[in-house]
Design an enzyme around this catalytic site. Structure first.
Site, mmCIF file in Angstrom:
data_model
loop_
_atom_site.group_PDB
_atom_site.id
_atom_site.type_symbol
_atom_site.label_atom_id
_atom_site.label_comp_id
_atom_site.label_asym_id
_atom_site.label_seq_id
_atom_site.Cartn_x
_atom_site.Cartn_y
_atom_site.Cartn_z
ATOM 1 N N HIS A 209 -7.336 7.971 -0.332
ATOM 2 C CA HIS A 209 -6.480 6.718 -1.177
ATOM 3 C C HIS A 209 -7.001 6.851 -2.631
ATOM 4 C CE1 HIS A 209 -6.044 5.575 3.266
ATOM 5 N NE2 HIS A 209 -4.948 5.029 2.884
ATOM 6 N N GLU A 233 -3.776 14.314 0.976
ATOM 7 C CA GLU A 233 -2.948 13.189 0.370
ATOM 8 C C GLU A 233 -3.628 12.309 -0.916
ATOM 9 O OE1 GLU A 233 -0.996 9.002 2.248
ATOM 10 O OE2 GLU A 233 -1.149 10.841 3.216
ATOM 11 N N GLU A 259 2.690 7.007 -2.272
ATOM 12 C CA GLU A 259 2.744 5.645 -1.704
ATOM 13 C C GLU A 259 2.626 4.521 -2.625
ATOM 14 O OE1 GLU A 259 -0.501 3.614 0.632
ATOM 15 O OE2 GLU A 259 -1.016 5.824 0.841
ATOM 16 N N HIS A 309 6.798 7.327 3.441
ATOM 17 C CA HIS A 309 5.722 6.638 3.766
ATOM 18 C C HIS A 309 5.921 5.381 4.202
ATOM 19 C CE1 HIS A 309 2.430 3.735 2.746
ATOM 20 N NE2 HIS A 309 1.772 4.606 2.865
#
Length: 397
Positions: A209, A233, A259, A309
């Site tokens: 993230h 990611e 996202e 997403h």
């Protein structure tokens, strides 16, 4: 047709709350009685504030207008208050309203939305799920590579051909940072155990993230390459795609991101810098269905692929399906397990998942109807946001 009214729903997602603590839905109604639903994916303000924002934007821009004029309505909303720039809060509520307009349009024309955006390209949509604990299991599941590998095997037996996991630890408002040796070791153990367990029957989707610096992401990627993940990611924060592009050039693992991005303009920078070859727009944040279709078109010209997403409710899931069904560069769709549980309860007819694939509905509009009785029976009354970030530095301290 003319848009007449809006109703909002702020719905608590009961434990285990996969997909977030709450969902924000809107329902638009035309004067001739056609209704359309949408969902906002926004995390900056409390959900009641988001619902009020949707009502405000509807009253100023959408009320009394033709819902089929999505391009004009989008531009007017995008420029409200002399803005004309990506704004994640505005885009969340605009996505919900635009999505509902497409639902109305499809119902009026008696066609699914994908038929209005080029037609059906993908009659089956490959899907993946996070590795989630069973009911009753505690949060320690997310730090246990052996239990995660066993869960991956079970998902593969159900039909999934890809699973996602993110063992690198929490994320903080003080990121980016260097990964700790302990977390890099754990990440490598996760990949090793899951790859050993599923073999070549499933792709590994390695989630982060945006926690890491460029150099930290490179160190981690070097350890993971031998397990051949399908993607790495969001290895660095979303503000500077130029920095993420350094990671993408360094590793053979495809980089995925999107996202936390909104509008074609932010995704254009990702493509122009080479920051990622897999784009992950969330249709409840990116600006809606047509905006996502434009992003998919830009990505096609760069040989990049789209993996919508989803960490929200079933209406965004339905919009993601409409996009995925009509684009040639679709890669894979995020699902919340098999879209059962509360996601299914919120719909009058659940999304169709069969053996690892989602089947696009042939029903008009988004192909789903909100079960308003269930939505109203689960009001959200907490002050906590959809997701939280740590409020102190993480890592070496």
């Amino acid at each position: 047709m003319q848009l007449e009214s809006i109703q909002t729903f702020v719905v608590a997602n009961p434990p285990p709350s996969f997909g977030g603590r709450y969902f924000v839905f809107v329902k638009l109604r035309t004067r001739c009685g056609i209704e359309g639903i949408g969902e906002a994916y926004t995390a900056t303000f409390g959900p009641q504030v988001v619902a009020a924002m949707a009502e405000d934007l509807f009253a100023r821009v959408f009320q009394g207008e033709d819902p089929m004029q999505t391009e004009t309505l989008w531009r007017r909303a995008y420029g409200e208050g002399f803005s004309l720039r990506p704004d994640i809060s505005l885009m969340g509520v605009l996505s919900a309203l635009e999505m509902a307009c497409w639902d109305i349009t499809g119902k009026a024309l008696e066609q699914p939305v994908y038929k209005l955006l080029g037609g059906l390209v993908n009659p089956r949509l490959r899907s993946y799920t996070y590795l989630y604990p069973d009911p009753g299991e505690d949060e320690s599941f997310y730090g246990d590579p052996d239990r995660s590998a066993a869960r991956a095997v079970r998902y593969v037996e159900e039909g999934f051909t890809a699973v996602k996991f993110d063992p690198v630890g929490g994320y903080s408002v003080f990121d980016p940072r260097q990964p700790t040796l302990e977390r890099m070791d754990m990440s490598e153990r996760f990949c090793a155990r899951i790859r050993e367990a599923v073999g070549d029957k499933a792709d590994l989707l390695f989630g982060t993230h945006g926690q890491f610096t460029v150099s930290g992401a490179k160190r981690l990627a070097r350890r993971l390459e031998r397990y051949d993940p399908l993607w790495f990611e969001e290895p660095t924060p979303p503000e500077r795609p130029e920095a993420m592009a350094e990671v993408a050039r360094y590793t053979c693992i495809p980089v995925a991101t999107g996202e936390r991005l909104c509008t074609k303009y932010e995704f254009a920078r990702v493509l122009e810098t080479g920051a990622a070859s897999i784009l992950q727009p969330n249709l409840g944040r990116v600006g809606g269905i047509l905006e996502a279709k434009k992003i998919a078109g830009m990505a096609e010209a760069h040989y990049a692929q789209i993996a919508p997403h989803l960490y929200c409710g079933p209406v965004v899931a339905a919009a993601n399906i409409q996009l995925a069904a009509c684009i040639p560069n679709f890669l894979i769709l995020e699902s919340i397990q098999q879209f059962g549980g509360f996601h299914a309860q919120l719909l009058k007819k659940p999304l169709q998942w069969e053996g690892g694939y989602v089947i696009p509905s042939k029903e008009p509009g988004l192909g789903v109807e909100l079960n308003e009785a269930v939505a109203l029976a689960h009001p959200y009354d907490s002050t906590r946001l959809h997701l939280d970030m740590a409020q102190h530095p993480l890592g070496y301290y």
